[in-house]
Write a protein that holds these residues in place. Structure first.
Motif, PDB file in Angstrom:
ATOM      1  N   VAL A 158      -8.110   8.315   9.544  1.00  0.00           N
ATOM      2  CA  VAL A 158      -8.435   6.969   9.043  1.00  0.00           C
ATOM      3  C   VAL A 158      -9.305   7.037   7.790  1.00  0.00           C
ATOM      4  CG1 VAL A 158     -10.470   6.561  10.516  1.00  0.00           C
ATOM      5  CG2 VAL A 158      -9.086   4.644   9.750  1.00  0.00           C
ATOM      6  N   ALA A 159     -10.219   8.022   7.722  1.00  0.00           N
ATOM      7  CA  ALA A 159     -11.086   8.116   6.535  1.00  0.00           C
ATOM      8  C   ALA A 159     -10.250   8.442   5.300  1.00  0.00           C
ATOM      9  CB  ALA A 159     -12.178   9.160   6.756  1.00  0.00           C
ATOM     10  N   GLY A 160      -9.361   9.439   5.417  1.00  0.00           N
ATOM     11  CA  GLY A 160      -8.543   9.833   4.268  1.00  0.00           C
ATOM     12  C   GLY A 160      -7.565   8.746   3.852  1.00  0.00           C
ATOM     13  N   LEU A 161      -6.914   8.120   4.830  1.00  0.00           N
ATOM     14  CA  LEU A 161      -5.905   7.101   4.503  1.00  0.00           C
ATOM     15  C   LEU A 161      -6.540   5.852   3.889  1.00  0.00           C
ATOM     16  CD1 LEU A 161      -3.574   7.413   7.627  1.00  0.00           C
ATOM     17  CD2 LEU A 161      -2.989   8.046   5.280  1.00  0.00           C
ATOM     18  N   THR A 162      -7.680   5.434   4.417  1.00  0.00           N
ATOM     19  CA  THR A 162      -8.309   4.229   3.848  1.00  0.00           C
ATOM     20  C   THR A 162      -8.828   4.525   2.438  1.00  0.00           C
ATOM     21  OG1 THR A 162     -10.352   4.774   5.029  1.00  0.00           O
ATOM     22  CG2 THR A 162      -8.968   3.114   6.030  1.00  0.00           C
ATOM     23  N   THR A 163      -9.358   5.732   2.239  1.00  0.00           N
ATOM     24  CA  THR A 163      -9.817   6.098   0.892  1.00  0.00           C
ATOM     25  C   THR A 163      -8.625   6.137  -0.063  1.00  0.00           C
ATOM     26  OG1 THR A 163     -11.565   7.416   1.907  1.00  0.00           O
ATOM     27  CG2 THR A 163     -11.130   7.826  -0.417  1.00  0.00           C
TER      28      THR A 163
ATOM     29  N   TRP B 187      -5.849   4.566   0.198  1.00  0.00           N
ATOM     30  CA  TRP B 187      -5.375   3.191  -0.006  1.00  0.00           C
ATOM     31  C   TRP B 187      -6.231   2.477  -1.068  1.00  0.00           C
ATOM     32  CZ3 TRP B 187      -1.362   0.255   1.730  1.00  0.00           C
ATOM     33  CH2 TRP B 187      -1.455  -1.124   1.489  1.00  0.00           C
ATOM     34  N   GLU B 188      -7.522   2.572  -0.883  1.00  0.00           N
ATOM     35  CA  GLU B 188      -8.440   1.866  -1.778  1.00  0.00           C
ATOM     36  C   GLU B 188      -8.309   2.392  -3.216  1.00  0.00           C
ATOM     37  OE1 GLU B 188     -10.285  -0.705  -0.544  1.00  0.00           O
ATOM     38  OE2 GLU B 188     -10.923  -1.060  -2.599  1.00  0.00           O
ATOM     39  N   LEU B 189      -8.254   3.710  -3.369  1.00  0.00           N
ATOM     40  CA  LEU B 189      -8.182   4.274  -4.725  1.00  0.00           C
ATOM     41  C   LEU B 189      -6.823   3.999  -5.362  1.00  0.00           C
ATOM     42  CD1 LEU B 189     -10.101   7.668  -4.317  1.00  0.00           C
ATOM     43  CD2 LEU B 189     -10.957   5.414  -4.993  1.00  0.00           C
ATOM     44  N   THR B 190      -5.773   4.016  -4.566  1.00  0.00           N
ATOM     45  CA  THR B 190      -4.437   3.708  -5.098  1.00  0.00           C
ATOM     46  C   THR B 190      -4.389   2.260  -5.574  1.00  0.00           C
ATOM     47  OG1 THR B 190      -3.509   5.312  -3.563  1.00  0.00           O
ATOM     48  CG2 THR B 190      -1.967   3.780  -4.546  1.00  0.00           C
ATOM     49  N   GLN B 191      -5.008   1.374  -4.786  1.00  0.00           N
ATOM     50  CA  GLN B 191      -5.059  -0.039  -5.192  1.00  0.00           C
ATOM     51  C   GLN B 191      -5.761  -0.195  -6.544  1.00  0.00           C
ATOM     52  OE1 GLN B 191      -2.835  -1.161  -2.653  1.00  0.00           O
ATOM     53  NE2 GLN B 191      -3.907  -3.027  -3.222  1.00  0.00           N
ATOM     54  N   ARG B 192      -6.728   0.686  -6.803  1.00  0.00           N
ATOM     55  CA  ARG B 192      -7.476   0.612  -8.064  1.00  0.00           C
ATOM     56  C   ARG B 192      -6.810   1.394  -9.182  1.00  0.00           C
ATOM     57  NH1 ARG B 192     -13.765   0.543  -6.167  1.00  0.00           N
ATOM     58  NH2 ARG B 192     -13.414  -0.725  -4.315  1.00  0.00           N
ATOM     59  N   GLY B 193      -5.578   1.887  -8.917  1.00  0.00           N
ATOM     60  CA  GLY B 193      -4.783   2.506  -9.979  1.00  0.00           C
ATOM     61  C   GLY B 193      -5.042   3.986 -10.195  1.00  0.00           C
ATOM     62  N   LEU B 194      -5.746   4.638  -9.253  1.00  0.00           N
ATOM     63  CA  LEU B 194      -5.989   6.073  -9.449  1.00  0.00           C
ATOM     64  C   LEU B 194      -4.789   6.907  -8.993  1.00  0.00           C
ATOM     65  CD1 LEU B 194      -8.973   4.862  -9.546  1.00  0.00           C
ATOM     66  CD2 LEU B 194      -9.661   7.168  -8.994  1.00  0.00           C
ATOM     67  N   ASP B 195      -4.713   8.104  -9.552  1.00  0.00           N
ATOM     68  CA  ASP B 195      -3.620   9.030  -9.237  1.00  0.00           C
ATOM     69  C   ASP B 195      -4.071   9.898  -8.050  1.00  0.00           C
ATOM     70  OD1 ASP B 195      -1.703  10.969  -9.196  1.00  0.00           O
ATOM     71  OD2 ASP B 195      -2.385  11.966 -11.033  1.00  0.00           O
ATOM     72  N   VAL B 196      -3.634   9.498  -6.837  1.00  0.00           N
ATOM     73  CA  VAL B 196      -4.167  10.103  -5.609  1.00  0.00           C
ATOM     74  C   VAL B 196      -3.162  11.054  -4.991  1.00  0.00           C
ATOM     75  CG1 VAL B 196      -4.829   9.556  -3.225  1.00  0.00           C
ATOM     76  CG2 VAL B 196      -5.621   8.103  -5.097  1.00  0.00           C
ATOM     77  N   SER B 197      -3.623  12.240  -4.561  1.00  0.00           N
ATOM     78  CA  SER B 197      -2.778  13.030  -3.657  1.00  0.00           C
ATOM     79  C   SER B 197      -3.546  13.274  -2.362  1.00  0.00           C
ATOM     80  CB  SER B 197      -2.305  14.330  -4.299  1.00  0.00           C
ATOM     81  OG  SER B 197      -3.378  14.997  -4.871  1.00  0.00           O
TER      82      SER B 197
ATOM     83  N   ALA C 101     -13.118  -5.822   9.220  1.00  0.00           N
ATOM     84  CA  ALA C 101     -11.991  -6.673   9.641  1.00  0.00           C
ATOM     85  C   ALA C 101     -11.283  -7.263   8.426  1.00  0.00           C
ATOM     86  CB  ALA C 101     -12.492  -7.774  10.578  1.00  0.00           C
ATOM     87  N   GLU C 102     -12.076  -7.728   7.451  1.00  0.00           N
ATOM     88  CA  GLU C 102     -11.491  -8.290   6.221  1.00  0.00           C
ATOM     89  C   GLU C 102     -10.690  -7.235   5.474  1.00  0.00           C
ATOM     90  OE1 GLU C 102     -11.153 -11.103   4.694  1.00  0.00           O
ATOM     91  OE2 GLU C 102     -12.035 -12.095   6.425  1.00  0.00           O
ATOM     92  N   TRP C 103     -11.269  -6.032   5.418  1.00  0.00           N
ATOM     93  CA  TRP C 103     -10.598  -4.953   4.681  1.00  0.00           C
ATOM     94  C   TRP C 103      -9.223  -4.663   5.291  1.00  0.00           C
ATOM     95  CZ3 TRP C 103      -8.156  -0.384   5.069  1.00  0.00           C
ATOM     96  CH2 TRP C 103      -7.942   0.328   3.881  1.00  0.00           C
ATOM     97  N   TRP C 104      -9.199  -4.531   6.624  1.00  0.00           N
ATOM     98  CA  TRP C 104      -7.934  -4.208   7.292  1.00  0.00           C
ATOM     99  C   TRP C 104      -6.916  -5.329   7.103  1.00  0.00           C
ATOM    100  CZ3 TRP C 104      -6.558   0.438   8.567  1.00  0.00           C
ATOM    101  CH2 TRP C 104      -7.518   1.387   8.917  1.00  0.00           C
ATOM    102  N   ALA C 105      -7.392  -6.557   7.190  1.00  0.00           N
ATOM    103  CA  ALA C 105      -6.468  -7.687   7.022  1.00  0.00           C
ATOM    104  C   ALA C 105      -5.884  -7.666   5.610  1.00  0.00           C
ATOM    105  CB  ALA C 105      -7.182  -8.998   7.307  1.00  0.00           C
TER     106      ALA C 105
ATOM    107  N   LEU D 114       1.225   3.440   1.500  1.00  0.00           N
ATOM    108  CA  LEU D 114       0.945   4.479   0.506  1.00  0.00           C
ATOM    109  C   LEU D 114       2.249   5.128   0.037  1.00  0.00           C
ATOM    110  CD1 LEU D 114      -2.236   6.067   2.128  1.00  0.00           C
ATOM    111  CD2 LEU D 114      -2.108   5.063  -0.178  1.00  0.00           C
ATOM    112  N   ALA D 115       3.165   5.391   0.990  1.00  0.00           N
ATOM    113  CA  ALA D 115       4.444   6.018   0.619  1.00  0.00           C
ATOM    114  C   ALA D 115       5.196   5.143  -0.376  1.00  0.00           C
ATOM    115  CB  ALA D 115       5.283   6.273   1.873  1.00  0.00           C
ATOM    116  N   ALA D 116       5.081   3.819  -0.179  1.00  0.00           N
ATOM    117  CA  ALA D 116       5.767   2.899  -1.100  1.00  0.00           C
ATOM    118  C   ALA D 116       5.192   3.026  -2.513  1.00  0.00           C
ATOM    119  CB  ALA D 116       5.632   1.467  -0.595  1.00  0.00           C
TER     120      ALA D 116
END
Ligand SMILES: Cc1cc2nc3c(=O)[nH]c(=O)nc-3n(C[C@H](O)[C@H](O)[C@H](O)COP(=O)(O)OP(=O)(O)OC[C@H]3O[C@@H](n4cnc5c(N)ncnc54)[C@H](O)[C@@H]3O)c2cc1C
Length: 279
Positions: free
Chosen positions: A12-17, A19-29, A71-75, A152-154
């Motif tokens: 959960v820590a890796g996936l949420t991080t 997700w958040e960084l991808t949303q902000r346009g970073l190049d994440v692996s 809760a807000e973040w997950w929603a 994330l895969a999308a």
């Protein structure tokens, strides 16, 4: 072009991080030698309670403050969050535990027997009082992990089992990160998943007890997660008979309708806790 970021660990820590960084346009692996989230990770076994107020009984301030945003973040991330609050109970002989708990958290409303029955009709006439924390919620951790992975895969971020690290590295390896963080320690959390169609609890319920506290988290379709022991240990190994008996007896004391339940899973992951934290 943004510099690359490598996230180690797809719990959960890796996936949420990611997700958040991808949303902000970073190049994440995202790199995890065990592949996509599954039984190997602590996150697979979590209760899924978003309960910062109840956790404030023992958790440190940042956990409570940031947990209030969860809760807000997950929603926002498209994960279904059930927002029905948490109910905290104690058997008649343990009422002092309930008073002590109520004093230690900042929130919650003490209900009488009718109030408890109104929230959870299946518990009618079983509890004379209950502490209701309306602001809390819960989710299904496995569905949440799957949803983040799909999202994330999308966006082209998939879990790679052996990619080289590039750019800034964010360590989300759970207890394995102890090679860099000497104060991480392991806590074994034995848990049980039951199918109990006769039990009608609709929100997480905590049953306080001086030695064997229990929480029950509804997963829908008559399935409930019971948790969890908190044993200072790093060994994964099978769950002990004592722990499972304690969890099941507490569930039966909470609601005798658990007596007819089918045992679906018994798990005992080890979660990483820093110095004085809880899980
Ligand atoms: C029974 C139980 C119930 C819980 N209930 C709740 C709850 O209701 N609410 C709540 O908020 N929390 C709860 N928790 C706590 C929560 O589950 C954990 O805090 C959380 O899952 C930790 O997530 P994580 O991503 O740090 O670790 P993990 O899910 O363990 O992920 C770590 C990942 O790192 C990977 N990894 C290992 N080595 C490497 C490497 N060298 N390189 C890259 N990756 C690597 C692993 O394969 C794993 O996938 C509970 C915990 C337990 C045990």
């Amino acid at each position: 072009v943004t510099p690359p970021v490598t996230i180690l660990g797809a719990g959960v820590a890796g996936l949420t991080t990611a997700w958040e960084l991808t949303q902000r346009g970073l190049d994440v692996s995202l790199v995890d030698p065990n592949g996509a989230a599954g039984v190997h990770g602590c996150s697979w076994w979590a209760g899924g309670m978003l309960a910062p107020i109840c956790e404030s009984e023992v958790a440190e301030e940042p956990v409570v403050r940031l947990g209030a945003l969860a809760a807000e973040w997950w929603a926002r991330a498209g994960v279904e969050v059930v927002r029905k609050g948490s109910l905290v109970l104690a058997l008649d002989r343990d009422q002092r535990e309930l008073d002590r708990f109520a004093r230690r958290i900042d929130g919650g409303v003490m209900l009488d027997a009718a109030g408890v029955a109104e929230l959870e009709p299946g518990l009618e006439a079983r509890f004379s009082r209950g502490l209701f924390v309306a602001e809390e919620g819960h989710l299904d951790p496995r569905a949440a992990l799957a949803s983040l992975q799909t999202g994330l895969a999308a966006k082209g971020v998939v879990v790679s089992q052996d990619a080289p690290t590039a750019g800034q590295v964010i360590d989300c390896r759970g207890l394995i990160a102890r090679d860099h963080l000497a104060d991480l320690r392991g806590v074994r959390g034995e848990m049980v998943v039951l199918r109990a169609p006769d039990v009608s609890l609709s929100r997480p319920v905590r049953l306080l007890h001086p030695r064997h506290p229990l929480y029950v988290v509804p997963r829908g379709d008559g399935v409930f997660m019971l948790g969890a022991t908190q044993i200072e240990s790093e060994g994964r190994g099978p769950a002990s008979l004592r722990s499972v008996v304690e969890l099941l007896s507490a569930a039966y004391a909470l609601d005798p309708a658990f007596g007819e339940a089918e045992v679906l899973e018994i798990g005992c992951p080890v979660s990483a806790v820093a110095v004085s934290g809880s899980m």
